[in-house]
Scaffold this active site. Structure first.
Site, mmCIF file in Angstrom:
data_model
loop_
_atom_site.group_PDB
_atom_site.id
_atom_site.type_symbol
_atom_site.label_atom_id
_atom_site.label_comp_id
_atom_site.label_asym_id
_atom_site.label_seq_id
_atom_site.Cartn_x
_atom_site.Cartn_y
_atom_site.Cartn_z
ATOM 1 N N HIS A 1 1.178 -8.895 6.018
ATOM 2 C CA HIS A 1 2.114 -9.531 6.956
ATOM 3 C C HIS A 1 3.505 -9.020 6.629
ATOM 4 C CE1 HIS A 1 4.323 -12.614 9.124
ATOM 5 N NE2 HIS A 1 4.961 -12.894 8.005
ATOM 6 N N CYS B 1 1.110 -4.379 8.524
ATOM 7 C CA CYS B 1 0.781 -3.010 8.137
ATOM 8 C C CYS B 1 -0.685 -2.770 8.503
ATOM 9 C CB CYS B 1 1.000 -2.819 6.640
ATOM 10 S SG CYS B 1 0.506 -1.193 6.025
ATOM 11 N N CYS C 1 0.794 -1.235 0.000
ATOM 12 C CA CYS C 1 0.000 0.000 0.000
ATOM 13 C C CYS C 1 0.823 1.281 0.000
ATOM 14 C CB CYS C 1 -0.957 0.014 1.176
ATOM 15 S SG CYS C 1 -0.138 0.209 2.781
ATOM 16 N N CYS D 1 12.011 -8.084 12.793
ATOM 17 C CA CYS D 1 12.574 -8.971 11.777
ATOM 18 C C CYS D 1 11.568 -9.022 10.620
ATOM 19 C CB CYS D 1 12.782 -10.342 12.408
ATOM 20 S SG CYS D 1 13.605 -11.519 11.353
ATOM 21 N N HIS E 1 8.016 -10.411 12.153
ATOM 22 C CA HIS E 1 7.804 -10.583 13.587
ATOM 23 C C HIS E 1 8.686 -9.617 14.361
ATOM 24 C CE1 HIS E 1 6.367 -14.388 11.906
ATOM 25 N NE2 HIS E 1 5.537 -14.390 12.930
ATOM 26 N N ASP F 1 14.952 -9.154 21.533
ATOM 27 C CA ASP F 1 16.393 -9.413 21.622
ATOM 28 C C ASP F 1 17.214 -8.446 20.761
ATOM 29 O OD1 ASP F 1 15.747 -10.299 19.081
ATOM 30 O OD2 ASP F 1 16.481 -12.344 19.384
ATOM 31 N N CYS G 1 -3.122 -1.939 5.304
ATOM 32 C CA CYS G 1 -3.597 -2.939 4.329
ATOM 33 C C CYS G 1 -3.561 -4.365 4.859
ATOM 34 C CB CYS G 1 -2.779 -2.835 3.042
ATOM 35 S SG CYS G 1 -1.056 -3.355 3.242
ATOM 36 N N CYS H 1 20.445 -12.488 11.184
ATOM 37 C CA CYS H 1 19.388 -13.500 11.102
ATOM 38 C C CYS H 1 18.960 -13.800 9.661
ATOM 39 C CB CYS H 1 18.180 -13.070 11.929
ATOM 40 S SG CYS H 1 17.404 -11.544 11.352
ATOM 41 N N ARG I 1 13.798 -6.247 18.076
ATOM 42 C CA ARG I 1 14.271 -6.593 16.733
ATOM 43 C C ARG I 1 13.050 -6.860 15.867
ATOM 44 N NH1 ARG I 1 15.411 -11.906 14.542
ATOM 45 N NH2 ARG I 1 15.253 -12.683 16.682
#
Length: 137
Positions: A108, A102, A56, A125, A111, A115, A105, A71, A123
């Site tokens: 996903h 978000c 979006c 990620c 996460h 840490d 919209c 990571c 963090r």
């Protein structure tokens, strides 16, 4: 109401519209909560700028808050001030994690984990394919 219309700042589109707009991987990650493989999205430059939602265009993170967590995914200490980055409980894969999305919209993004480095200790990620970067002028 028509498809693609914004309702109270929410972006609402059909699955067909999302599929047409996004790459296959971006669609799977942002709309179906998939995760891109680690260390596969390293094309963000190390310069000042802003990261936006690939779905979006909402501003989400500043490059100044990005760090190398080792990571395999872009990591940030915090969202942009005022950014609509929401959280929900994710109980998939026999774990309990905090998913971030978000708010505009419902894409996903990834996460958030407790840490990270100072100043927040967090963090974020984030799947690189869920972001679009624009260099600061």
């Amino acid at each position: 109401m028509t498809e693609g219309e914004t309702i109270l700042n929410k972006i609402v589109k059909s699955e067909a519209e999302w599929r047409e707009q996004l790459s296959q991987l971006a669609y799977e990650v942002t709309r179906n909560h998939a995760t891109e493989r680690p260390f596969t999205h390293d094309d963000f430059p190390e310069v000042a700028g802003t990261y936006y939602c690939v779905c979006c265009g909402a501003a989400l993170f500043k490059a100044d808050d990005k760090f190398n967590a080792g990571c395999g995914w872009p990591s940030f200490t915090q969202p942009l001030d005022g950014a609509g980055v929401g959280e929900s409980v994710d109980r998939s894969h026999f774990m309990v994690r905090t998913e971030v999305h978000c708010d505009q919209c419902d894409a996903h993004l990834g996460h958030v984990f407790p840490d990270g480095p100072p100043p927040t200790g967090l963090r974020y990620c984030i799947n690189g394919v869920a972001l679009r970067f624009e260099e600061a002028n």
